[in-house]
Design a protein around this motif. Structure first.
Motif, PDB file in Angstrom:
ATOM      1  N   VAL A 386       0.849  -1.183   0.000  1.00 47.16           N
ATOM      2  CA  VAL A 386       0.000   0.000   0.000  1.00 47.16           C
ATOM      3  C   VAL A 386       0.892   1.242   0.000  1.00 47.16           C
ATOM      4  CG1 VAL A 386      -1.730   1.313   1.265  1.00 47.16           C
ATOM      5  CG2 VAL A 386      -1.885  -1.177   1.173  1.00 47.16           C
ATOM      6  N   PHE A 387       0.623   2.151  -0.940  1.00 42.00           N
ATOM      7  CA  PHE A 387       1.365   3.403  -1.085  1.00 42.00           C
ATOM      8  C   PHE A 387       0.367   4.571  -1.088  1.00 42.00           C
ATOM      9  CE2 PHE A 387       3.748  -0.030  -2.927  1.00 42.00           C
ATOM     10  CZ  PHE A 387       5.059   0.180  -2.531  1.00 42.00           C
ATOM     11  N   TYR A 388       0.941   5.797  -1.086  1.00 41.00           N
ATOM     12  CA  TYR A 388       0.097   6.993  -1.103  1.00 41.00           C
ATOM     13  C   TYR A 388       0.699   7.993  -2.107  1.00 41.00           C
ATOM     14  CZ  TYR A 388      -1.783   4.973   3.158  1.00 41.00           C
ATOM     15  OH  TYR A 388      -2.354   4.110   4.070  1.00 41.00           O
ATOM     16  N   ILE A 389      -0.185   8.734  -2.766  1.00 40.32           N
ATOM     17  CA  ILE A 389       0.299   9.750  -3.700  1.00 40.32           C
ATOM     18  C   ILE A 389       1.021  10.818  -2.891  1.00 40.32           C
ATOM     19  CG2 ILE A 389      -0.319  11.446  -5.476  1.00 40.32           C
ATOM     20  CD1 ILE A 389      -0.974   8.636  -6.353  1.00 40.32           C
ATOM     21  N   ASN A 410       3.174  11.163 -10.729  1.00 42.27           N
ATOM     22  CA  ASN A 410       2.539  11.021  -9.415  1.00 42.27           C
ATOM     23  C   ASN A 410       3.461  10.140  -8.566  1.00 42.27           C
ATOM     24  OD1 ASN A 410      -0.565  11.907 -10.033  1.00 42.27           O
ATOM     25  ND2 ASN A 410       0.311  10.763 -11.741  1.00 42.27           N
ATOM     26  N   ALA A 411       4.206  10.749  -7.633  1.00 38.40           N
ATOM     27  CA  ALA A 411       5.154   9.995  -6.814  1.00 38.40           C
ATOM     28  C   ALA A 411       4.411   9.123  -5.806  1.00 38.40           C
ATOM     29  CB  ALA A 411       6.107  10.944  -6.099  1.00 38.40           C
ATOM     30  N   LEU A 412       4.977   7.953  -5.495  1.00 38.87           N
ATOM     31  CA  LEU A 412       4.373   7.017  -4.544  1.00 38.87           C
ATOM     32  C   LEU A 412       5.255   6.894  -3.304  1.00 38.87           C
ATOM     33  CD1 LEU A 412       3.227   4.122  -6.929  1.00 38.87           C
ATOM     34  CD2 LEU A 412       1.841   5.962  -5.952  1.00 38.87           C
ATOM     35  N   VAL A 474      -2.901   3.830  -2.681  1.00 35.13           N
ATOM     36  CA  VAL A 474      -2.675   3.018  -3.890  1.00 35.13           C
ATOM     37  C   VAL A 474      -2.276   1.614  -3.450  1.00 35.13           C
ATOM     38  CG1 VAL A 474      -1.333   2.739  -5.999  1.00 35.13           C
ATOM     39  CG2 VAL A 474      -1.930   5.049  -5.191  1.00 35.13           C
ATOM     40  N   ASN A 475      -3.109   0.616  -3.731  1.00 30.59           N
ATOM     41  CA  ASN A 475      -2.830  -0.778  -3.371  1.00 30.59           C
ATOM     42  C   ASN A 475      -2.292  -1.507  -4.594  1.00 30.59           C
ATOM     43  OD1 ASN A 475      -2.896  -3.242  -1.830  1.00 30.59           O
ATOM     44  ND2 ASN A 475      -4.735  -3.798  -2.998  1.00 30.59           N
ATOM     45  N   ILE A 476      -1.035  -1.970  -4.494  1.00 29.74           N
ATOM     46  CA  ILE A 476      -0.406  -2.699  -5.608  1.00 29.74           C
ATOM     47  C   ILE A 476      -0.263  -4.153  -5.177  1.00 29.74           C
ATOM     48  CG2 ILE A 476       1.614  -2.852  -7.131  1.00 29.74           C
ATOM     49  CD1 ILE A 476       2.140   0.089  -6.604  1.00 29.74           C
TER      50      ILE A 476
END
Length: 477
Positions: A386-389, A410-412, A474-476
């Motif tokens: 899980v990441f964030y913008i 858009n950086a993560l 952001v879920n990868i």
């Protein structure tokens, strides 16, 4: 005695001399016209005597445009119209006539009396031509606004009322007398008026028959009332008139209400307002989750309603109201494989499925949009988790690959506050110069070929940059 013999001999020699002179003169004239057209020969009013066939043809050809545009008068029932030969489909064909074969081909043919009878006789010939009879007839019908075939009377619906369209008799024009007139005109001996005759043809369906059919319909039909789910509907007479099919046969105009038209009417005007669509229950297989709750629907039973309405239209029951049959449509369940994981966060988040190379914009459990992506290639994988913008840059240059620029960056980061950034992001197709005139193509989208970032197609990258805010999860996976 001797003097008488001398006078006789002198007289004989005189006759012989005169005859010889006449013969010599005739021979000279015949010789002068050998290979030429004899005097007093007129083709379409043009004198061609004394000309060779070739010269005569040239002369006629020079007159062709005059003939083609020449106006003639058409006459029917005292009415007159004018038209050119071109309009009437008459094609002038100079040079096709037998008269352009020169006489006197035989060395001594001029000695025959018949030769000289023909030589001095007045001769008139038409210009060679051909007629397109179909075009000729259509031109005449158009000029006088005539119909070759009769038009049947009919019954039509106009502004909700039945009206009778009267029959129109046909006029079958006879063109043969006019064709004879054209031949005379092109010979130069006819007048410039072509007279036509015609005979009237009666319509199969008369105005009286159509009027009788209209009377039958107005006496037979009555409005139909219906009720369903507490709502009332009326099929008016104007509506019923539009449902009728007409079929002429043996002088009669038969009619009947069309079942197909009635079925369409019931679907479009009644069922459309009462039907409630069933909502399918959608269940995700793994992890198991209900993506959409099911709901029963409702539908009008068209076959049953059609039979009832059709019978009531053709055999009216005064004051009767038809109950519209309704049936419940039980919802079904649909089991689906997950392209995204629903319910990870409340509100908007981004789900990236590396196995399917697919990005889904999710709102709680509901997918809003999805895009094809390109993630990291073997050896340079896109990190999972899980990441964030973290931030957004309209045009960023790669730190690891200085010759590559990334639009709509858009950086993560690993944390909502922006910490834990490791150089990965979501961006447009890469550029190979700062002006982005050299851009990698979109053919690789759907395959993992990037250096670890997540690439989007150009239009999708613009939308993502503008609509997904900073700090969005952001879920990868």
């Amino acid at each position: 005695m001797k003097s008488q013999a001398r006078r006789l001999l002198s007289w004989v020699f005189g006759i012989i001399s005169v005859f010889s002179l006449l013969l010599a003169g005739a021979g000279s004239v015949a010789l002068a016209y050998q290979g030429k057209i004899t005097p007093n020969t007129v083709v379409g009013g043009v004198e061609v005597g004394g000309l060779t066939p070739e010269k005569a043809i040239e002369l006629i050809k020079s007159q062709s445009n005059t003939f083609n545009s020449q106006k003639v008068t058409l006459k029917i029932d005292g009415q007159t119209k004018s038209a050119s030969y071109n309009e009437l489909g008459v094609e002038i064909r100079p040079g096709d006539s037998d008269i352009f074969t020169a006489p006197g081909s035989s060395t001594f043919g001029w000695l025959a009396p018949a030769y000289w009878r023909n030589f001095f006789q007045q001769k008139s010939y038409p210009i060679a031509y051909q007629v397109n009879k179909e075009k000729f007839l259509k031109a005449v019908e158009s000029k006088f606004h005539l119909r070759n075939t009769a038009k049947n009377a009919s019954v039509k619906t106009v502004n909700g009322h039945l009206v009778v369209i009267p029959a129109i008799s046909g006029k079958q024009v006879h063109i043969d007398p006019a064709l004879t007139g054209i031949n005379q005109q092109l010979t130069g001996i006819g007048t410039e008026e072509l007279t036509f005759t015609y005979e009237e043809t009666a319509a199969e369906i008369s105005t009286a028959t159509a009027t009788q059919t209209k009377t039958e319909i107005t006496k037979s039909l009555q409005p139909v009332s219906l009720v369903g789910d507490g709502r009332y509907f009326t099929i008016s007479l104007a509506d019923e008139y539009e449902l009728i099919d007409y079929s002429p046969a043996k002088g009669q105009l038969h009619w009947q209400v069309s079942e197909e038209k009635l079925r369409s009417y019931l679907n479009e005007r009644i069922a459309f307002q009462l039907n409630i669509p069933m909502v399918q229950k959608i269940i995700q297989r793994t992890p198991k989750a209900v993506l959409q709750q099911g709901r029963d629907g409702r539908a009008v039973v068209i076959p049953t309603l059609l039979a009832s309405v059709y019978q009531n239209i053709t055999e009216p029951t005064p004051g009767g109201i038809i109950e519209i049959p309704l049936q419940t449509v039980t919802f079904t369940e649909l089991l689906v494989e997950a392209d995204y994981i629903p319910g990870l966060f409340e509100g908007i988040y981004v789900d990236i499925n590396l196995a399917k190379q697919k990005m889904t914009i999710v709102d709680g459990k509901k997918a809003l949009r999805s895009f094809i992506i390109s993630s990291g290639q073997a050896g340079l994988p896109t990190p999972k988790g899980v990441f964030y913008i973290k931030n957004k840059i309209s045009l960023a240059q790669s730190r690891l690959y200085p010759g590559i620029w990334m639009r709509y960056w858009n950086a993560l980061a690993k944390n909502p506050d922006g910490s834990g950034y490791e150089g990965y992001g979501i961006h447009d197709l890469p550029c190979f110069n700062s002006s982005c005139t050299l851009i990698e193509g979109a053919a690789h989208l759907g395959s993992p070929v990037s250096h670890g970032c997540v690439r989007l197609g150009h239009e999708n990258a613009i939308w993502f940059y503008a609509n997904i805010p900073i700090k969005t999860p952001v879920n990868i996976h």
